[in-house]
Design an enzyme around this catalytic site. Sequence first.
Site, mmCIF file in Angstrom:
data_model
loop_
_atom_site.group_PDB
_atom_site.id
_atom_site.type_symbol
_atom_site.label_atom_id
_atom_site.label_comp_id
_atom_site.label_asym_id
_atom_site.label_seq_id
_atom_site.Cartn_x
_atom_site.Cartn_y
_atom_site.Cartn_z
ATOM 1 N N ARG A 46 -12.416 8.832 4.232
ATOM 2 C CA ARG A 46 -12.895 9.976 5.010
ATOM 3 C C ARG A 46 -14.409 10.187 4.957
ATOM 4 O O ARG A 46 -15.002 10.588 5.964
ATOM 5 C CB ARG A 46 -12.147 11.247 4.576
ATOM 6 C CG ARG A 46 -10.702 11.263 5.052
ATOM 7 C CD ARG A 46 -10.008 12.546 4.652
ATOM 8 N NE ARG A 46 -9.958 12.681 3.208
ATOM 9 C CZ ARG A 46 -9.924 13.841 2.557
ATOM 10 N NH1 ARG A 46 -9.980 14.971 3.232
ATOM 11 N NH2 ARG A 46 -9.852 13.879 1.240
ATOM 12 N N SER A 81 -2.023 5.053 -3.687
ATOM 13 C CA SER A 81 -2.490 5.946 -2.635
ATOM 14 C C SER A 81 -1.390 6.912 -2.244
ATOM 15 O O SER A 81 -0.205 6.555 -2.257
ATOM 16 C CB SER A 81 -2.894 5.125 -1.404
ATOM 17 O OG SER A 81 -3.215 5.957 -0.311
ATOM 18 N N LYS A 102 0.833 -1.203 0.000
ATOM 19 C CA LYS A 102 0.000 0.000 0.000
ATOM 20 C C LYS A 102 0.868 1.254 0.000
ATOM 21 O O LYS A 102 1.874 1.325 0.714
ATOM 22 C CB LYS A 102 -0.908 0.035 1.235
ATOM 23 C CG LYS A 102 -1.823 1.255 1.296
ATOM 24 C CD LYS A 102 -2.729 1.207 2.505
ATOM 25 C CE LYS A 102 -3.667 2.420 2.524
ATOM 26 N NZ LYS A 102 -2.945 3.685 2.769
ATOM 27 N N ASP A 162 -7.290 4.199 -3.480
ATOM 28 C CA ASP A 162 -8.049 5.041 -2.562
ATOM 29 C C ASP A 162 -7.623 6.496 -2.786
ATOM 30 O O ASP A 162 -6.987 6.792 -3.786
ATOM 31 C CB ASP A 162 -7.916 4.589 -1.100
ATOM 32 C CG ASP A 162 -6.508 4.719 -0.540
ATOM 33 O OD1 ASP A 162 -5.676 5.460 -1.105
ATOM 34 O OD2 ASP A 162 -6.234 4.088 0.504
ATOM 35 N N ARG A 187 0.046 12.599 2.667
ATOM 36 C CA ARG A 187 1.287 12.458 3.447
ATOM 37 C C ARG A 187 2.395 13.305 2.835
ATOM 38 O O ARG A 187 3.277 13.783 3.542
ATOM 39 C CB ARG A 187 1.731 11.001 3.539
ATOM 40 C CG ARG A 187 1.017 10.221 4.628
ATOM 41 C CD ARG A 187 1.844 9.044 5.099
ATOM 42 N NE ARG A 187 3.065 9.457 5.764
ATOM 43 C CZ ARG A 187 3.136 9.907 7.015
ATOM 44 N NH1 ARG A 187 2.042 10.033 7.745
ATOM 45 N NH2 ARG A 187 4.300 10.248 7.530
ATOM 46 N N HIS A 202 -1.884 8.322 0.772
ATOM 47 C CA HIS A 202 -2.057 8.230 2.228
ATOM 48 C C HIS A 202 -2.564 9.544 2.815
ATOM 49 O O HIS A 202 -2.005 10.082 3.768
ATOM 50 C CB HIS A 202 -0.732 7.823 2.882
ATOM 51 C CG HIS A 202 -0.884 7.185 4.229
ATOM 52 N ND1 HIS A 202 -0.281 6.000 4.538
ATOM 53 C CD2 HIS A 202 -1.545 7.563 5.351
ATOM 54 C CE1 HIS A 202 -0.554 5.680 5.792
ATOM 55 N NE2 HIS A 202 -1.328 6.616 6.306
ATOM 56 N N ILE A 250 -11.881 8.854 -3.364
ATOM 57 C CA ILE A 250 -12.986 8.068 -3.902
ATOM 58 C C ILE A 250 -14.161 8.288 -2.962
ATOM 59 O O ILE A 250 -14.171 7.799 -1.825
ATOM 60 C CB ILE A 250 -12.628 6.573 -3.979
ATOM 61 C CG1 ILE A 250 -11.367 6.358 -4.817
ATOM 62 C CG2 ILE A 250 -13.806 5.785 -4.549
ATOM 63 C CD1 ILE A 250 -11.486 6.748 -6.262
ATOM 64 N N ARG A 251 -15.155 9.032 -3.425
ATOM 65 C CA ARG A 251 -16.264 9.447 -2.569
ATOM 66 C C ARG A 251 -17.624 8.941 -3.039
ATOM 67 O O ARG A 251 -18.550 8.829 -2.240
ATOM 68 C CB ARG A 251 -16.304 10.979 -2.480
ATOM 69 C CG ARG A 251 -15.120 11.583 -1.746
ATOM 70 C CD ARG A 251 -15.184 13.097 -1.702
ATOM 71 N NE ARG A 251 -14.196 13.637 -0.775
ATOM 72 C CZ ARG A 251 -14.405 13.847 0.509
ATOM 73 N NH1 ARG A 251 -15.595 13.573 1.028
ATOM 74 N NH2 ARG A 251 -13.460 14.321 1.290
#
Length: 297
Positions: free
Chosen positions: A247, A191, A169, A223, A196, A193, A226-227
């Site tokens: 989130r 991702s 990941k 990810d 970050r 993250h 993606i909502r």
Amino acid sequence: MGNIGNSNTIARAYLDSLLIETRYMNSDIPDTTLELYGETFSSPIMTAALSHLDHMMFPGAHEAYVKGAAAAGAILWIGMEETDEAIELCASSGTRVIEIIKPYADRGRIIDKIRRAEKLGHLAVGVDIDHPFGEDGSHDVVDGFELSPLTTKELMAIVDATKLPVIVKGVLSMRDAETALACGAQGIVLSHHNNRIEYAIPPLSILPEVARAAAGRIPVFVDCEIRTGMDAFKALSLGATAVGIGRPLMTAIKQNGADGVTQYLKKTVDELKKAMAFTGTTNLKKMDPGVIHRRDF
């Protein structure tokens, strides 16, 4: 202009720049069934690997996250938790679990967590390769544990240490994607993250190239921002095997607990079905990148 370098803002803008063409002729009611690691699931929309929800939000948030995902039938990705009980709750929830483990400097701790995952019957495990460093570029320390970057040799050893699929990941370059493939990883998560690092490229911008390199040998997950089901459709069309929502589920927990998580996940699946129906995409194996166009006006 304050968010100009925020990687979430950049990823959101990229997603919104992607348009779809409709294909109604010969379409049908879509089937969202996903086959993953020898098992069958109702949807490719999963949770993202959230961590420390009770600490970040409020006591009981983690339990709501787990129960809500289980009720929706979604694969439950989890991150770092303070107690074994929190991980055990996930394993006993009735849904399948993928646990992402930090790149602990004490590599033995990674193996210990993999052994626990084996005993609990997880679907897969993974390692956060994108969380070795802190804000000043030195090794990060989380919950008192030092983190450090993995070497190719160490990743190969982790893959060889278990029969569970090992997912890498935090991939955001072809260099890391090719290394993960060479090490025998059984999955890649594109991702950044949750910002970050600022100015990170959007995961979907590199997705087609990574998907071509994977060539169906291993799943490619995505990810970050993606909502909605439409976001999921765009990622799946460009080569993702499945996607993670993070989130937005935290907001759903705040608003309506476990029921909020369940409702949000089910809503995104319905949105995905709509996008598939309107584009003649009758099942996940018929996803076509040709329906996606970048805005040029």
